[in-house]
Design a protein around this motif. Structure first.
Motif, PDB file in Angstrom:
ATOM      1  N   GLY A  18      -8.924  -3.796  -3.902  1.00  0.00           N
ATOM      2  CA  GLY A  18      -7.855  -2.852  -4.188  1.00  0.00           C
ATOM      3  C   GLY A  18      -8.123  -1.484  -3.577  1.00  0.00           C
ATOM      4  O   GLY A  18      -7.220  -0.862  -2.996  1.00  0.00           O
ATOM      5  N   LEU A  19      -9.356  -1.027  -3.663  1.00  0.00           N
ATOM      6  CA  LEU A  19      -9.701   0.293  -3.138  1.00  0.00           C
ATOM      7  C   LEU A  19      -9.643   0.336  -1.612  1.00  0.00           C
ATOM      8  O   LEU A  19      -9.157   1.308  -1.029  1.00  0.00           O
ATOM      9  N   VAL A  20     -10.142  -0.710  -0.972  1.00  0.00           N
ATOM     10  CA  VAL A  20     -10.145  -0.738   0.491  1.00  0.00           C
ATOM     11  C   VAL A  20      -8.719  -0.822   1.034  1.00  0.00           C
ATOM     12  O   VAL A  20      -8.375  -0.165   2.022  1.00  0.00           O
ATOM     13  N   ALA A 104       1.102  -8.552  -6.306  1.00  0.00           N
ATOM     14  CA  ALA A 104      -0.334  -8.827  -6.336  1.00  0.00           C
ATOM     15  C   ALA A 104      -1.108  -7.881  -5.422  1.00  0.00           C
ATOM     16  O   ALA A 104      -2.271  -7.583  -5.672  1.00  0.00           O
ATOM     17  N   GLN A 105      -0.477  -7.403  -4.355  1.00  0.00           N
ATOM     18  CA  GLN A 105      -1.147  -6.500  -3.430  1.00  0.00           C
ATOM     19  C   GLN A 105      -0.108  -5.654  -2.704  1.00  0.00           C
ATOM     20  O   GLN A 105       0.993  -6.117  -2.428  1.00  0.00           O
ATOM     21  N   SER A 106      -0.491  -4.446  -2.373  1.00  0.00           N
ATOM     22  CA  SER A 106       0.465  -3.544  -1.739  1.00  0.00           C
ATOM     23  C   SER A 106       0.465  -3.655  -0.229  1.00  0.00           C
ATOM     24  O   SER A 106       1.387  -3.195   0.437  1.00  0.00           O
ATOM     25  N   PRO A 181       8.656  -2.689  -2.150  1.00  0.00           N
ATOM     26  CA  PRO A 181       8.129  -4.059  -2.060  1.00  0.00           C
ATOM     27  C   PRO A 181       9.188  -5.105  -1.712  1.00  0.00           C
ATOM     28  O   PRO A 181       8.859  -6.155  -1.162  1.00  0.00           O
ATOM     29  N   ALA A 182      10.453  -4.820  -2.021  1.00  0.00           N
ATOM     30  CA  ALA A 182      11.519  -5.799  -1.787  1.00  0.00           C
ATOM     31  C   ALA A 182      11.719  -6.110  -0.312  1.00  0.00           C
ATOM     32  O   ALA A 182      12.363  -7.102   0.040  1.00  0.00           O
ATOM     33  N   HIS A 183      11.154  -5.278   0.581  1.00  0.00           N
ATOM     34  CA  HIS A 183      11.300  -5.537   2.011  1.00  0.00           C
ATOM     35  C   HIS A 183      10.659  -6.875   2.419  1.00  0.00           C
ATOM     36  O   HIS A 183      11.087  -7.494   3.387  1.00  0.00           O
TER      37      HIS A 183
END
Length: 204
Positions: A18-20, A104-106, A181-183
C-alpha cells in the motif's frame, strides 16, 4: 498466529504494498512500513534481509497474484464455445470486477516498481516482464483462435493483444490521476464493445 510467523510476514507485505503504490519505493522508509504493519525491526529482519529484499518479495507476490487473476479469467471463460465470443467474455470478466479491483488497490504496483532504477537493476523488472509476457501471450492466443475459427482478418494479433493489455494498465493510470475509480469499469466496457464490433460478436 502460525508459529512460522507467516501472518506477520504477510502483514509487512500488505503494509509495504500500500505504501509503495501510494508513495513510491524511495519515499517509503522502513520505519513507515514497520509503523503501518505494527511490527518491529527484529520481526522485519526475521523475514527480509533488507528493504531491497522486501521489494523483491513484494513484487514476486504481486506477480503471482496477477498471473493467478489471468488464469482465473481464462478458466471462467473456458466454456465459451465461440473463440471470438470468448475474447469478449474475457474482457467482460474484468469489467464486471472493475469496482472490486479498484477498491482493493488504487493503482498498479508495476508502475511504482518500474520507475525505480535500483529495483529494476536488482531483478524486479524481470519478474514484471515475466507477468506482462504471460498476459500478452494468453491474450494473443485467444485472438489467434478467434481469427482462425471465424476466418477473421486479424493481421496483427500481437499488436491487438498489446492494445488490450495496455488498456488495463492505462485504466489504472486514469483512475489514479483523476481520483475516479469508476474509470476502470468504463474503459473496460468501451474495450469490450469495440472488440465485440471488431470480432462480429453479438452480445445479449
Amino acid at each position: 498466529m502460525p508459529r512460522d510467523g507467516s501472518l506477520n510476514r504477510e502483514r509487512i507485505l500488505d503494509a509495504a504494498e500500500g505504501l509503495v503504490i501510494e508513495n513510491g519505493y524511495a519515499a517509503t522508509s522502513l520505519d513507515h512500513v514497520l509503523r503501518a504493519a505494527g511490527t518491529s525491526k527484529g520481526a522485519f529482519f526475521h523475514h527480509f534481509d533488507s528493504k531491497l529484499d522486501l521489494a523483491r518479495a513484494l513484487t514476486e507476490r504481486y506477480v503471482t497474484a496477477d498471473i493467478a487473476n489471468l488464469h482465473a479469467a481464462l478458466d471462467a471463460t473456458a466454456d465459451v464455445a465461440d473463440p471470438a465470443a470468448r475474447v469478449v467474455a474475457f474482457v467482460r470478466y474484468f469489467e464486471d470486477l472493475g469496482d472490486e479491483i479498484m477498491s482493493a488497490q488504487s493503482s498498479c504496483l508495476y508502475v511504482a516498481v518500474l520507475t525505480e532504477r535500483q529495483l529494476t537493476d536488482a531483478g524486479t523488472g524481470d519478474l514484471i516482464n515475466n507477468a506482462v509476457t504471460a498476459w500478452r501471450k494468453e491474450i494473443a492466443e485467444l485472438l489467434a483462435e478467434a481469427s482462425t475459427a471465424g476466418g477473421l482478418d486479424l493481421e496483427d494479433v500481437d499488436a491487438l493483444a498489446d492494445h488490450i493489455f495496455v488498456t488495463f494498465e492505462g485504466a489504472f493510470l486514469l483512475c489514479r490521476s483523476t481520483g475516479v475509480p469508476a474509470h476502470m469499469r468504463a474503459q473496460l466496457g468501451v474495450l469490450r464493445r469495440l472488440l465485440a464490433s471488431h470480432l462480429g460478436v453479438t452480445e445479449g
